[in-house]
Motif scaffolding. Structure first.
Motif, short mmCIF file in Angstrom:
data_model
loop_
_atom_site.label_atom_id
_atom_site.label_comp_id
_atom_site.label_asym_id
_atom_site.label_seq_id
_atom_site.Cartn_x
_atom_site.Cartn_y
_atom_site.Cartn_z
N MET A 195 -129.77 8.66 24.02
CA MET A 195 -131.18 9.04 24.00
C MET A 195 -131.85 8.61 25.29
O MET A 195 -131.38 7.75 25.99
CB MET A 195 -131.90 8.38 22.84
N SER A 196 -132.96 9.21 25.52
CA SER A 196 -133.74 8.93 26.71
C SER A 196 -135.09 8.41 26.29
O SER A 196 -135.53 8.67 25.19
CB SER A 196 -133.88 10.22 27.51
N HIS A 249 -129.88 12.32 32.96
CA HIS A 249 -131.14 11.75 33.45
C HIS A 249 -130.84 10.37 34.02
O HIS A 249 -129.85 9.75 33.64
CB HIS A 249 -132.17 11.66 32.32
N HIS A 294 -131.49 6.26 35.25
CA HIS A 294 -132.13 4.99 34.87
C HIS A 294 -132.04 4.04 36.05
O HIS A 294 -131.12 4.14 36.87
CB HIS A 294 -131.42 4.35 33.67
N HIS A 334 -126.92 9.31 32.92
CA HIS A 334 -126.07 9.59 31.75
C HIS A 334 -126.66 10.72 30.94
O HIS A 334 -127.80 11.14 31.13
CB HIS A 334 -125.85 8.33 30.90
N GLN A 388 -132.42 3.50 20.05
CA GLN A 388 -132.20 3.31 21.48
C GLN A 388 -133.10 2.18 21.94
O GLN A 388 -134.31 2.21 21.70
CB GLN A 388 -132.53 4.58 22.26
MN MN Z 1 -131.07 7.34 28.78
#
Ligand code: MN
Length: 310
Positions: free
Chosen positions: A1-2, A75, A77, A119, A133
Motif C-alpha cells: 500500500m501507499s 511509487h 519512498h 515499490h 500499512q
Molecule cells: Mn508504498
C-alpha cells in the motif's frame, strides 16, 4: 500500500482534555480519518492533528476487511521504513532492488527507503483484503543510507493469559523480534479468539498506542473500538487489555521521536527542499529511486504546494 499523506493529516495542532488524560497516565482516544488509497477506503490512525507519531511510528492505515483487490503501482519512498501486515488476503511486493515477495497473514514485509527506493503492491487472487500499512520514520543516522528489503515469515510469539502476542518489531515479555529497528521501537499484534484479559509489561521510557483491527477491547478502564488510536504517554510499566470476544489489535510503542520532520506524499524529509528534490527525481525517472518491474502503471508524484512547477 501507499500512503499519500496530505495536509489534512499533518496540521500540528495539539491540546484538549483527552491529551491531558494521557499526560496524567490515562488513555487518550484519537479518532482516525477516512482516506482513499488505491481505490479503497482506509482508516488513517497516524498521522493525526492531535498526534503525529508514536515512537518513530509516523503512519498507520487500516484497510478492510473488504471484498476487493488492491493495486498500487510503482511509487517512491524516502526516509522511512514501510511495514506491511495482513490479517487476510495475500499481497505481492515488488521493489526497485529486484525483490519480489508475496506475503500472507502473520508475516512481515519490511522495506527501508533510506535515500530512495520504489515499490509496487498488489493483491493476489482477488478476494478479501484486510491489511495494515505502517511507516517508521528513519533517524538522521540512517535516513541518507541505502534502501533495503526484508521478509520475516516466522516472528516470535508469546502467550499472555489467552492473548497471543506476535512480536513484529522490538521485544515483549522476553520475546524479541529479529526485525531491523533504527530507533527503540515496539510493534506487536495482539490476538485472541475469545474473551481474554491480560496485563502486558511496558517499557516506561516508551510511549505506546493501541489500534483495534477486529472486535473491540478495553485498555485499563477505557473502551477502544475500531477506528481510533488509544495513546498512552511514557511513564507506564504495564497496561491492562481486556476483550469480551474475539479481538485483534496492534500495540505500537517507542522512544518519543525527537527529530523534527516533514511528511509529504510518500516522503519523510527534514526540509521542503528535500521533498522538492525527491519529487523532481521521481518525475525525471532518476536512478535514485530505480525501476520496479511491475505491470501496474507508475504513480506520478504530486507537486509540493510550495514548488513553483511540477
Ligand atoms: Mn508504498
Amino acid at each position: 500500500m501507499s500512503g499519500p499523506v496530505t495536509e489534512q493529516d499533518v496540521e500540528p495542532t495539539r491540546g484538549g482534555a483527552a491529551q491531558a488524560a494521557a499526560a496524567a497516565g490515562g488513555v487518550e482516544i484519537i479518532e482516525s480519518r477516512v482516506a482513499q488509497v488505491g481505490g479503497l477506503p482506509v482508516a488513517r490512525a497516524l498521522p493525526r492533528r492531535a498526534r503525529r507519531t508514536v515512537g518513530a511510528w509516523c503512519f498507520l492505515d487500516h484497510a478492510g476487511p473488504v471484498d476487493a483487490a488492491m493495486h498500487v503501482g510503482p511509487h517512491p519512498h524516502m526516509g522511512l521504513h514501510t511495514v506491511t501486515w495482513l490479517l487476510d488476503g495475500e499481497v505481492l511486493h515488488r521493489d526497485s532492488l529486484g525483490n519480489e515477495q508475496n506475503i500472507v497473514p502473520g508475516q512481515l514485509n519490511l522495506m527501508t527507503a533510506g535515500h530512495g527506493i520504489a515499490h509496487a503492491e498488489e493483491s493476489l487472487g482477488g478476494g478479501r483484503m484486510h491489511a495494515v500499512q505502517l511507516w517508521v520514520a528513519q533517524p538522521e543516522a540512517t535516513r541518507h543510507g541505502p534502501g533495503a528489503f526484508a521478509h520475516h515469515a516466522d516472528l516470535p510469539r508469546v502467550e499472555l493469559d489467552g492473548w497471543r502476542a506476535t512480536v513484529i518489531v522490538g521485544e515483549l515479555h522476553g520475546a524479541r523480534s529479529p526485525t531491523r529497528a533504527d530507533t527503540p521501537l515496539l510493534g506487536v499484534e495482539l490476538d485472541t479468539p475469545r474473551a481474554a484479559a491480560a496485563t502486558l509489561p511496558l517499557r516506561s521510557e516508551f510511549e505506546h498506542a493501541v489500534v483495534v483491527l477486529h472486535g473491540a477491547l478495553r485498555v485499563d478502564d477505557t473502551d477502544v473500538p475500531p477506528g481510533v488510536l488509544a495513546y498512552l504517554a511514557p511513564g507506564r510499566s504495564e497496561m491492562a487489555v481486556q476483550s469480551g470476544d474475539a479481538c485483534t489489535a496492534l500495540l505500537l510503542g517507542g522512544a518519543p521521536f525527537e527529530e523534527q520532520f516533514l511528511m509529504f506524499w510518500n516522503y519523510v524529509a527534514r526540509t521542503r527542499e528535500e521533498v522538492t528534490q525527491a519529487h523532481r527525481d521521481w518525475q525525471a525517472q532518476s536512478d535514485r529511486f530505480g525501476t520496479v518491474r511491475s505491470p501496474l502503471p507508475r504513480i506520478p508524484s504530486p507537486a509540493p504546494p510550495w514548488a513553483s512547477s511540477g
